[in-house]
Design a protein around this motif. Sequence first.
Motif, PDB file in Angstrom:
ATOM      1  N   PRO A   1     -68.385-112.001   0.661  1.00 25.64           N
ATOM      2  CA  PRO A   1     -69.737-111.434   0.601  1.00 25.64           C
ATOM      3  C   PRO A   1     -70.348-111.144   1.976  1.00 25.64           C
ATOM      4  O   PRO A   1     -71.555-111.009   2.090  1.00 25.64           O
ATOM      5  CB  PRO A   1     -70.522-112.518  -0.127  1.00 25.64           C
ATOM      6  CG  PRO A   1     -69.843-113.783   0.250  1.00 25.64           C
ATOM      7  CD  PRO A   1     -68.381-113.428   0.360  1.00 25.64           C
ATOM      8  N   LEU A   2     -69.523-111.059   3.037  1.00 25.81           N
ATOM      9  CA  LEU A   2     -70.057-110.756   4.366  1.00 25.81           C
ATOM     10  C   LEU A   2     -70.677-109.370   4.382  1.00 25.81           C
ATOM     11  O   LEU A   2     -70.094-108.408   3.895  1.00 25.81           O
ATOM     12  CB  LEU A   2     -68.941-110.811   5.419  1.00 25.81           C
ATOM     13  CG  LEU A   2     -68.379-112.176   5.756  1.00 25.81           C
ATOM     14  CD1 LEU A   2     -67.201-112.027   6.718  1.00 25.81           C
ATOM     15  CD2 LEU A   2     -69.436-113.061   6.365  1.00 25.81           C
ATOM     16  N   THR A   3     -71.872-109.275   4.929  1.00 28.48           N
ATOM     17  CA  THR A   3     -72.547-107.977   5.023  1.00 28.48           C
ATOM     18  C   THR A   3     -73.088-107.794   6.437  1.00 28.48           C
ATOM     19  O   THR A   3     -73.216-108.741   7.197  1.00 28.48           O
ATOM     20  CB  THR A   3     -73.725-107.865   4.037  1.00 28.48           C
ATOM     21  OG1 THR A   3     -74.726-108.809   4.412  1.00 28.48           O
ATOM     22  CG2 THR A   3     -73.300-108.105   2.624  1.00 28.48           C
TER      23      THR A   3
ATOM     24  N   THR B   1     -74.181 -94.521   9.458  1.00 28.77           N
ATOM     25  CA  THR B   1     -73.942 -93.480   8.458  1.00 28.77           C
ATOM     26  C   THR B   1     -74.801 -93.686   7.219  1.00 28.77           C
ATOM     27  O   THR B   1     -75.256 -92.713   6.609  1.00 28.77           O
ATOM     28  CB  THR B   1     -72.457 -93.441   8.055  1.00 28.77           C
ATOM     29  OG1 THR B   1     -72.035 -94.762   7.666  1.00 28.77           O
ATOM     30  CG2 THR B   1     -71.589 -92.970   9.199  1.00 28.77           C
ATOM     31  N   SER B   2     -75.068 -94.935   6.856  1.00 30.19           N
ATOM     32  CA  SER B   2     -75.957 -95.210   5.726  1.00 30.19           C
ATOM     33  C   SER B   2     -77.385 -94.820   6.045  1.00 30.19           C
ATOM     34  O   SER B   2     -78.092 -94.262   5.205  1.00 30.19           O
ATOM     35  CB  SER B   2     -75.909 -96.690   5.351  1.00 30.19           C
ATOM     36  OG  SER B   2     -74.633 -97.053   4.909  1.00 30.19           O
TER      37      SER B   2
ATOM     38  N   GLY C   1     -79.364-105.062  -1.628  1.00 32.31           N
ATOM     39  CA  GLY C   1     -78.834-104.259  -0.539  1.00 32.31           C
ATOM     40  C   GLY C   1     -77.608-104.963   0.010  1.00 32.31           C
ATOM     41  O   GLY C   1     -77.692-106.093   0.479  1.00 32.31           O
ATOM     42  N   HIS C   2     -76.453-104.346  -0.138  1.00 33.92           N
ATOM     43  CA  HIS C   2     -75.213-104.985   0.297  1.00 33.92           C
ATOM     44  C   HIS C   2     -74.397-103.954   1.054  1.00 33.92           C
ATOM     45  O   HIS C   2     -73.905-102.991   0.476  1.00 33.92           O
ATOM     46  CB  HIS C   2     -74.442-105.501  -0.922  1.00 33.92           C
ATOM     47  CG  HIS C   2     -73.220-106.284  -0.556  1.00 33.92           C
ATOM     48  ND1 HIS C   2     -73.275-107.606  -0.225  1.00 33.92           N
ATOM     49  CD2 HIS C   2     -71.921-105.923  -0.464  1.00 33.92           C
ATOM     50  CE1 HIS C   2     -72.050-108.041   0.042  1.00 33.92           C
ATOM     51  NE2 HIS C   2     -71.221-107.023  -0.088  1.00 33.92           N
TER      52      HIS C   2
END
Length: 56
Positions: A25-27, A34-35, A14-15
């Motif tokens: 790679p900041l998440t 919205t997701s 999950g990214h």
Amino acid sequence: MTRVLAFKLWGDYGHFRKYYTTTSPLTFEFPPPTSVVGIVSAIIGLDKEQYPALSR
């Protein structure tokens, strides 16, 4: 009376990349709203043309 919908979502990967990064790679710690709307809409079976109004 307040109602809350709670569910556990899991997966191998999950990214949710932060919009201002390109190669980092900041998440986000949690999926963006919205997701979440897209995920819940898919679970309840809405067509992708039906749920954009929910995210406003």
